[in-house]
Each structure stands twice: as C-alpha cells, then as structure tokens.
Design a protein around this motif. Structure first.
Motif, PDB file in Angstrom:
ATOM      1  N   LYS A   1       0.820  -1.218   0.000  1.00 19.10           N
ATOM      2  CA  LYS A   1       0.000   0.000   0.000  1.00 19.10           C
ATOM      3  C   LYS A   1       0.855   1.270   0.000  1.00 19.10           C
ATOM      4  O   LYS A   1       0.402   2.314  -0.437  1.00 19.10           O
TER       5      LYS A   1
ATOM      6  N   ARG B   1      -3.474 -11.636  14.160  1.00 14.63           N
ATOM      7  CA  ARG B   1      -3.058 -10.283  14.554  1.00 14.63           C
ATOM      8  C   ARG B   1      -3.487  -9.980  15.984  1.00 14.63           C
ATOM      9  O   ARG B   1      -4.660 -10.093  16.331  1.00 14.63           O
TER      10      ARG B   1
ATOM     11  N   MET C   1       0.916  -4.630  15.343  1.00 14.36           N
ATOM     12  CA  MET C   1       1.443  -3.335  14.877  1.00 14.36           C
ATOM     13  C   MET C   1       0.799  -2.272  15.746  1.00 14.36           C
ATOM     14  O   MET C   1      -0.389  -2.010  15.625  1.00 14.36           O
TER      15      MET C   1
ATOM     16  N   GLY D   1       5.945   0.498  10.677  1.00  6.49           N
ATOM     17  CA  GLY D   1       6.009   1.575  11.655  1.00  6.49           C
ATOM     18  C   GLY D   1       7.365   2.215  11.874  1.00  6.49           C
ATOM     19  O   GLY D   1       7.449   3.205  12.603  1.00  6.49           O
TER      20      GLY D   1
ATOM     21  N   GLU E   1       6.875  -5.643   8.342  1.00 10.25           N
ATOM     22  CA  GLU E   1       6.169  -5.240   7.112  1.00 10.25           C
ATOM     23  C   GLU E   1       6.223  -3.720   6.968  1.00 10.25           C
ATOM     24  O   GLU E   1       5.202  -3.062   6.851  1.00 10.25           O
TER      25      GLU E   1
ATOM     26  N   GLY F   1       6.871  -0.189   5.193  1.00 13.04           N
ATOM     27  CA  GLY F   1       6.781   0.414   3.871  1.00 13.04           C
ATOM     28  C   GLY F   1       7.479   1.763   3.869  1.00 13.04           C
ATOM     29  O   GLY F   1       8.463   2.000   3.178  1.00 13.04           O
ATOM     30  N   ARG F   2       6.983   2.641   4.755  1.00 11.42           N
ATOM     31  CA  ARG F   2       7.434   4.035   4.810  1.00 11.42           C
ATOM     32  C   ARG F   2       8.961   4.174   4.890  1.00 11.42           C
ATOM     33  O   ARG F   2       9.575   4.965   4.178  1.00 11.42           O
TER      34      ARG F   2
ATOM     35  N   HIS G   1       3.124   6.043   0.946  1.00 12.22           N
ATOM     36  CA  HIS G   1       1.808   6.583   1.292  1.00 12.22           C
ATOM     37  C   HIS G   1       1.651   7.982   0.684  1.00 12.22           C
ATOM     38  O   HIS G   1       1.093   8.884   1.301  1.00 12.22           O
TER      39      HIS G   1
END
Ligand SMILES: Cc1ncc(COP(=O)(O)O)c(C=O)c1O
Length: 416
Positions: free
Chosen positions: A62, A149, A197, A238, A275, A277-278, A372
């Motif tokens: 994403k 989760r 998370m 995160g 996981e 991304g940022r 994002h």
C-alpha cells in the motif's frame, strides 16, 4: 534571511539536473523515486537484522504499489505485505512466490482468503469472526503458514496515525487469539505465527523493544493456553521517517539491537519478520510541482500545480513534508501557505512555511513522499493522478507510471 542550508535541501542540488529534464520530458507535477536510495535502505535493513533466522521485510504494498519499485524490492530480498485483493493480484502478476507474500487484511471477504490461500500467501487473521470463514476458504487443504493479529488493548501508546489500540479496529485480544488458535490447530497448517502493529511512523527505537516484549509475552500465553507452537512473529511496520529537518533519522541498528535483546532474554527460537513500507521508500520519493500563482489575500498563498489528491498526508494528518525550491535552496525569507486547486480548504502542503521569495514557474520539491504518497491519491473534483518516474543509479530516468488522463476518469462512467 538566509539560513544555513539543511541536510534535506542539500540533497536537491545533486538532483537538480534530473528534475529539470524529467519536468521537460514528462511534465509537472510528477513523482520521482531514487532507485539507489531504495536499494541502499533495503540493504541496510537486511544488514541490521542479519542476526535473526531468515529475517524478511514484507514491504507494505500500500505504501508504493508501483511494479517497477516492487521489482527492485524483491531483487533486494523483500517479500510483500498485501492488504487487499487488488494488491494480491498485483504481486501475483509480478510472479512473486507465495512464501514472499503476507496477507494482512481486515474485514476480509471469503473470496480474498481463497485467493491468498491459492497463492500460498501467509494469511494473517484479523478477528475471531473470520476464523470459520477462513476454514471454509481452506476447504480441507493444507497451508504452510498462518498468522493472527494481536491487539494488546489498553496500552496508552498509539500515535496519531495508528491511534490507541483500544480504539483501533485491528487485531484480537489475547483471549480471542487463544480461541482462534485452539480452533485452527485442527486444520492442516504447518506453522503458526503472531503479528502486531502498535505504532506508525515511530522514530523512537525503544518502541520496537516494547512491541517485541509484548509479542513474546503473547507468544508464551498462546502456546500455553492454545497448545500450539508459534514459530514466527511479525512486528508490523512503523519504522519512522524524519520528515522534519530537525528530526534525527530512525536508528535501525538500535531498534534491531533492542529487539535482539528481548529475543535473547526470552530464549525463544522464533523467525522474525516485519512489514515496513514508509522507512523503505518514503525518503526516496519526491513530489515535484510548479508554482502557478502567488496570491495575496489575508495571507500569502502559493498555488502550485499539485493538489492534496497527489499527496494527502499534510491535509489528512497535518503531516510536515519539507519543501525545497529549486535553485533557491538556502533562503527562507518569506512566509507562505502552499496550496493546490482542490475545493477543500485543507488542500495545503504547508502552512506558514518559511520559503524563499516565490514567483510563477518556480519548482518546488516536496520531500519524503515515496511512501503513502502517490498511493493515497484520489480523483475528487475530477483531479487526475500524476506520473511516476524512476531515477536509476546511473542517473537515467524511466517512466514507471503514466499520468492519468480524462479518459481514465471517464472510463467507468455510463453515458447513455
Ligand atoms: C498492517 C500494516 N502493516 C504495515 C503497514 C506499513 O506501515 P509503514 O509504511 O508505516 O511502515 C501498515 C500501514 O498502514 C499497516 O496497516
């Protein structure tokens, strides 16, 4: 007033030639990604966690769902965390093997579980109510891995993006996890894992020590009460990005050392994955936009050719994104609100920002937009998403997504 040039502004002179030629070739506004930076961060993550057994970061699709970027990340050894059916179909189209796919979805329809199982992905169950649906989707078949989760509840530690865990719609309590695994252990599943998370865009490495401790405690409880073995844990995403020039970058080596300490103390032999991304692509993407008007109202506004539909983090989260003006890097003599053309008053990239004196056709580079950013874009007001360009390590530029056209916008509409 001329100020000492910040490290963020210093990046830009190196890119100046490429930015000018990209604008000439592909127009404005546009996203530019720096491949060398993405590869270097990927390698740095792998190095930092080399002490773990089979560490893998499942890049959160994403964040930057563009095939050229995903291919680079897969070459660097990353897997992919998909949150929806479309993201699963994207990694399937890229030929990504099941062991490299994590499926962390929520409110998931059965057909998406069916697809994830078909691809061999590790499904991450979000809620107890999904367990019978997942079992139905499994239809007696065997799978290599399944995760669930964890939502730790009253933690008082969520941040603005993720929120308080008790207010978050994601994940299950410990009791529900135990119920879920007690039911799921009757299925033909080789390995179980636990995911959580609890923070997003966090710059404090200590947070991830806490997350790990939380997860290890939950692993012990679940193993004892559900009578299963947990063999892997997913610490979520995160890892933060220092969006502001005065913030220190996230120290991945410190985070890794802290996580290692908790695992060593626990004596548990668990595979670790994340996981993020940022952290991976965020600092290596720039939104480049051109000044249309300088407008003097009750405040002075700079109208640019990008809008909130190109990058909605400032409007949505009040997030800071540093802005450099090409060729005027070390001047901060004026005070501006930088705005787009959306009919929404929160369509502002910056409020009361110190910038050089601006005029029509000045080029603004909005930093840290590589995650994002483009992916959160939308079409409200009929505005169209921009193109994306990759700057390769040898300085060449490649179009990796064309700009949307009015025909793309009109395509789903029924005209008769
Ligand atoms: C479940 C999950 N995993 C991973 C991520 C990626 O987070 P980040 O890009 O901030 O690392 C997100 C962010 O929305 C998420 O919701």
């Amino acid at each position: 007033m001329t100020k000492q040039i910040t490290h963020k502004n210093m990046v830009i002179p190196f890119l100046q030639n490429q930015i000018n030629s990209v604008l000439k070739q592909f127009g404005s506004p546009i996203y530019i990604y720096d491949e060398a930076g993405i590869r270097s961060t990927s390698k740095e993550m792998k190095r930092a966690f080399s002490w773990t057994k089979n560490y893998k970061n499942f890049f959160a699709v994403k964040a930057t769902p563009t095939p050229a970027i995903l291919k680079i990340l897969h070459e660097e050894g990353m897997g992919f965390d998909c949150s929806t059916r479309t993201e699963l179909l994207m990694v399937e189209k890229l030929g990504i093997p099941g062991e490299d796919i994590f499926f962390t979805s929520n409110n998931t329809p059965k057909e998406d579980f069916v697809l994830a199982i078909k691809l061999g992905a590790t499904v991450n169950i979000d809620d107890l109510s999904q367990v019978p649906v997942y079992i139905d989707a499994l239809n007696g078949n065997s799978v290599a891995r399944l995760a669930a989760r964890y939502n730790p509840g009253d933690l008082k530690s969520g941040n603005i993006i993720i929120g308080e865990p008790t207010e978050a719609k994601y994940g299950m309590s410990l009791d529900d996890l135990v119920d879920a695994f007690t039911t799921l252990k009757a299925q033909n599943i080789s390995e179980f894992g636990l995911h959580t998370m609890v923070a997003s865009n966090e710059l404090d490495a200590a947070y991830f020590e806490d997350t790990t401790r939380l997860l290890v405690t939950a692993v012990n409880e679940v193993e004892k009460k559900a009578g299963i073995k947990i063999s892997f844990v997913n610490l979520g995403g995160g890892f933060g990005v220092n969006y502001r020039p005065d913030q220190k970058p996230f120290d991945i080596n410190e985070a890794s050392e802290r996580i290692k300490k908790v695992f060593q103390e626990s004596g548990k032999d668990l595979e670790i994955c994340t996981e993020n991304g940022r952290y991976v692509t965020g600092p290596h993407g720039y939104l480049v936009t051109t000044v249309r008007y300088v407008m003097h109202k009750y405040k002075t506004y700079v109208g640019v050719d990008a809008s909130m539909h190109n990058l909605m983090r400032p409007g949505m989260y009040n997030a800071y994104h540093h802005i450099t003006v090409l060729g005027k890097q070390n001047d901060e003599s004026m005070n501006y609100d930088v705005v787009g053309s959306l009919c929404e008053n929160n369509d502002k990239f910056a409020i009361d920002r110190k910038l050089p004196q601006l005029e029509t056709d000045d080029i603004l580079v909005i930093h840290d937009a590589g995650a994002h950013g483009h992916s959160m874009g939308f079409n409200y007001n009929g505005l169209l998403r921009s193109a994306e360009v990759l700057m390769t390590p040898d300085g060449k530029t490649e179009l990796i997504r064309r700009a949307e056209t009015v025909n793309d916008y009109f395509a789903p509409l029924i005209w008769d």
